[in-house]
Design a protein around this motif. Sequence first.
Motif, PDB file in Angstrom:
ATOM      1  N   GLN A   1     -65.665  34.425 -18.386  1.00  0.00           N
ATOM      2  CA  GLN A   1     -64.638  35.219 -17.781  1.00  0.00           C
ATOM      3  C   GLN A   1     -64.332  35.267 -16.349  1.00  0.00           C
TER       4      GLN A   1
ATOM      5  N   ASN B   1     -58.971  38.742 -15.511  1.00  0.00           N
ATOM      6  CA  ASN B   1     -58.481  39.182 -16.977  1.00  0.00           C
ATOM      7  C   ASN B   1     -58.406  37.730 -18.089  1.00  0.00           C
ATOM      8  N   THR B   2     -58.947  36.941 -17.347  1.00  0.00           N
ATOM      9  CA  THR B   2     -58.848  35.639 -18.250  1.00  0.00           C
ATOM     10  C   THR B   2     -60.158  35.463 -18.748  1.00  0.00           C
ATOM     11  N   LEU B   3     -60.152  34.874 -20.058  1.00  0.00           N
ATOM     12  CA  LEU B   3     -61.422  34.542 -20.923  1.00  0.00           C
ATOM     13  C   LEU B   3     -61.144  33.240 -21.705  1.00  0.00           C
TER      14      LEU B   3
ATOM     15  N   LYS C   1     -57.375  38.513 -28.149  1.00  0.00           N
ATOM     16  CA  LYS C   1     -56.594  38.907 -27.106  1.00  0.00           C
ATOM     17  C   LYS C   1     -56.286  40.442 -27.170  1.00  0.00           C
TER      18      LYS C   1
ATOM     19  N   SER D   1     -59.691  42.550 -26.602  1.00  0.00           N
ATOM     20  CA  SER D   1     -60.230  42.683 -25.256  1.00  0.00           C
ATOM     21  C   SER D   1     -59.321  42.696 -24.197  1.00  0.00           C
TER      22      SER D   1
ATOM     23  N   LEU E   1     -57.494  40.588 -22.631  1.00  0.00           N
ATOM     24  CA  LEU E   1     -57.476  39.565 -21.867  1.00  0.00           C
ATOM     25  C   LEU E   1     -56.992  38.400 -22.269  1.00  0.00           C
ATOM     26  N   LYS E   2     -56.366  37.591 -21.281  1.00  0.00           N
ATOM     27  CA  LYS E   2     -55.616  36.283 -21.451  1.00  0.00           C
ATOM     28  C   LYS E   2     -56.731  35.118 -22.011  1.00  0.00           C
TER      29      LYS E   2
END
Length: 171
Positions: A95, A98-100, A117, A120, A122-123
Amino acid sequence: MKIAPQRLKAFLLDAELLDAKSLEAAEKRAQKSSKDLGEVLISDGKITEEDLAKLEAYILGIPFVDLEHEKIPEEILRIIPEPIARTHNIVAYRQSGNTLEVAMLDPENLGTIDFIKKTSNLKILPRLTTRLSLKHLLAQYRRSLESEFGNIIKKESEAALAAPYSVEGKE
């Protein structure tokens, strides 16, 4: 994920992983056995699962990751609950903001990606991996659970084993 056999065949030849004669023989066996060309090539030892996954990743335009020897932090691993990870062959491994990044066997499984998405916030960046890498990552759920509850379970079992065994009414 399904890659058209002709497309796979063209890439295998272009990458010089196989000669035309070997590929043609494998293609005939695949048709007879109703298996995918990739499965036949792996079972015949013509290519490795990792080579096939890298090739598929290239064809699909998705990065390939080898995580067979990686240790994933628990807080990242837990973003995707274990039952979902096991059922859909997908594990969170990195991570950044905000990106996973998620390792998976089928990056075209859009329903699972969308679910993660939404839950979570998250992108999600899908990455293709091998079954061996995924197996290693899924085993980390168990190790994480064992370390978290290991002492409690161990103490309870030791106490149960140490307790005298008695059957009422018998001497």
